[in-house]
Design an enzyme around this catalytic site. Structure first.
Site, mmCIF file in Angstrom:
data_model
loop_
_atom_site.group_PDB
_atom_site.id
_atom_site.type_symbol
_atom_site.label_atom_id
_atom_site.label_comp_id
_atom_site.label_asym_id
_atom_site.label_seq_id
_atom_site.Cartn_x
_atom_site.Cartn_y
_atom_site.Cartn_z
ATOM 1 N N ARG A 67 39.546 -10.154 55.923
ATOM 2 C CA ARG A 67 38.300 -9.669 55.319
ATOM 3 C C ARG A 67 37.106 -10.453 55.862
ATOM 4 O O ARG A 67 35.997 -9.954 55.876
ATOM 5 C CB ARG A 67 38.375 -9.735 53.786
ATOM 6 N N TYR A 71 33.746 -8.589 57.034
ATOM 7 C CA TYR A 71 32.395 -8.906 56.542
ATOM 8 C C TYR A 71 31.466 -9.237 57.703
ATOM 9 O O TYR A 71 30.306 -8.835 57.719
ATOM 10 C CB TYR A 71 32.435 -10.077 55.551
ATOM 11 N N TYR A 93 28.615 -0.817 46.272
ATOM 12 C CA TYR A 93 28.920 -0.393 44.899
ATOM 13 C C TYR A 93 28.694 -1.564 43.930
ATOM 14 O O TYR A 93 28.717 -2.736 44.330
ATOM 15 C CB TYR A 93 30.346 0.167 44.798
HETATM 16 C C1 LIG Z 1 34.475 -7.723 45.922
HETATM 17 S S1 LIG Z 1 34.259 -7.658 44.207
HETATM 18 C C2 LIG Z 1 32.895 -6.545 44.090
HETATM 19 C C3 LIG Z 1 32.206 -6.532 42.749
HETATM 20 C C4 LIG Z 1 30.984 -5.629 42.732
HETATM 21 N N1 LIG Z 1 29.998 -6.111 43.662
HETATM 22 C C5 LIG Z 1 30.362 -5.528 41.350
HETATM 23 O O1 LIG Z 1 29.124 -5.638 41.261
HETATM 24 O O2 LIG Z 1 31.066 -5.321 40.363
HETATM 25 C C6 LIG Z 1 35.676 -6.750 43.753
HETATM 26 C C7 LIG Z 1 36.168 -7.124 42.371
HETATM 27 O O3 LIG Z 1 35.257 -6.600 41.422
HETATM 28 C C8 LIG Z 1 35.957 -6.182 40.271
HETATM 29 N N2 LIG Z 1 35.853 -4.726 40.151
HETATM 30 C C9 LIG Z 1 35.607 -3.834 41.122
HETATM 31 N N3 LIG Z 1 35.654 -2.574 40.616
HETATM 32 C C10 LIG Z 1 35.944 -2.712 39.306
HETATM 33 C C11 LIG Z 1 36.135 -1.801 38.243
HETATM 34 N N4 LIG Z 1 36.054 -0.478 38.411
HETATM 35 N N5 LIG Z 1 36.408 -2.298 37.024
HETATM 36 C C12 LIG Z 1 36.515 -3.634 36.801
HETATM 37 N N6 LIG Z 1 36.346 -4.531 37.760
HETATM 38 C C13 LIG Z 1 36.065 -4.083 39.004
HETATM 39 C C14 LIG Z 1 37.429 -6.564 40.481
HETATM 40 O O4 LIG Z 1 37.651 -7.874 39.961
HETATM 41 C C15 LIG Z 1 37.504 -6.540 41.977
HETATM 42 O O5 LIG Z 1 38.594 -7.270 42.469
#
Ligand SMILES: C[S@@+](CC[C@H](N)C(=O)[O-])C[C@H]1O[C@@H](n2cnc3c(N)ncnc32)[C@H](O)[C@@H]1O
Length: 273
Positions: A67, A71, A93
């Protein structure tokens, strides 16, 4: 160097079409080129309705590829259009600055090269978590860690506050190449957590709804049951406190004394705070 280009990283929120701010939408609509790192191809289609040149960053990810490399490639793609004098928008997102490396890095590098660059916030998984689970992070406090980092480094855990572990589905991945780890890694995470929490402590696996027609996952289970629970890349784990807040009587006394000196009208410290 020509620094006429500009960069903005915006958040599209978690739920398709429902969470984007008017400012983020406007930056997407008025960019020369939009790079998209969003969770779902349907979200990309929605972005394409706002702009004719939306370039997906998703193909840069692949199983077995670091990753870190992904990035770096994301950052390079955005910078190269910026250096060409374009108005570049990176659409990520959730919130582009929450548990996300590329948006922070590309803004830092763009500024170092003299470009105007900034971030527009978005609704993150954290925001949805507070809403869906009814948690106010200000009530007893809330700690957030990336699950693998939590395992790799020694932390001071406050068990009288909430603990939120992100990327729990890849907990223990040292390679930055995997999209899932397994129960053996989770077993280690549970062992670490049971130094602080009882094994029967109720934890929550949370996945925010990303489509208006879907429901969030809010699965309550015993900490020890985490080992055999199905987890995904989008799973976040919440550990509610297992201890009440411990009063700092020495500090309260000092504040009381200070209050007496500075303002003799103030009441004595409440006994049950
Ligand atoms: C790389 S981070 C990105 C987070 C994103 N930038 C945000 O603002 O939520 C990815 C992590 O965010 C969390 N995440 C992403 N999608 C999610 C969802 N639908 N529900 C709960 N947690 C989520 C999980 O812990 C996942 O492993």
């Amino acid at each position: 160097m020509n620094t006429s280009g500009s960069l903005v990283c915006v958040g599209t929120g978690m739920m398709l079409g429902a969470h984007i701010s008017p400012r983020s939408r406007s930056y997407i609509e008025h960019a020369d080129v939009v790079f998209a790192a969003v969770s779902d191809p349907v979200v990309e289609l929605w972005l394409q309705e706002m702009h004719r040149d939306v370039r997906s960053l998703q193909p840069l990810y692949s199983e077995g590829k670091s990753r870190h490399d992904t990035y770096r490639e994301m950052v390079d793609l955005m910078l190269s259009e910026l250096r060409g004098g374009k108005k570049v928008c990176g659409a990520f997102y959730g919130h582009p600055g929450v548990f996300a490396y590329a948006p922070h890095r590309v803004i830092e590098l763009a500024r170092a090269e003299g470009f105007v660059a900034h971030m527009e916030p978005g609704i993150s998984a954290e925001d949805c978590l507070y809403a869906d689970l009814g948690i106010d992070p200000g009530r007893v406090g809330c700690q957030h860690y990336e699950a693998s980092q939590f395992m790799f480094y020694r932390r001071q855990i406050d068990t009288s506050a909430y603990l939120v572990l992100w990327q729990v589905g890849i907990a223990g991945d040292r390679s930055f190449r995997r999209y899932a780890t397994g129960s053996a890694y989770r077993q280690l995470l549970v062992e670490l957590l049971t130094e602080y929490y009882p094994p029967h402590h109720e934890v929550i696996i949370y996945e925010a709804a990303t489509l208006p027609i879907s429901k969030p996952r809010m699965q309550k289970l015993a900490l020890s049951a985490l080992i055999d629970t199905e987890l995904f890349l989008q799973s976040t784990m919440v550990l509610p406190p297992c201890q009440p807040l411990a009063r700092n009587d020495a500090m309260l006394l000092r504040i009381e004394e200070l209050d007496r000196v500075l303002n003799s009208n103030l009441p004595a410290t409440p006994k049950h705070q």
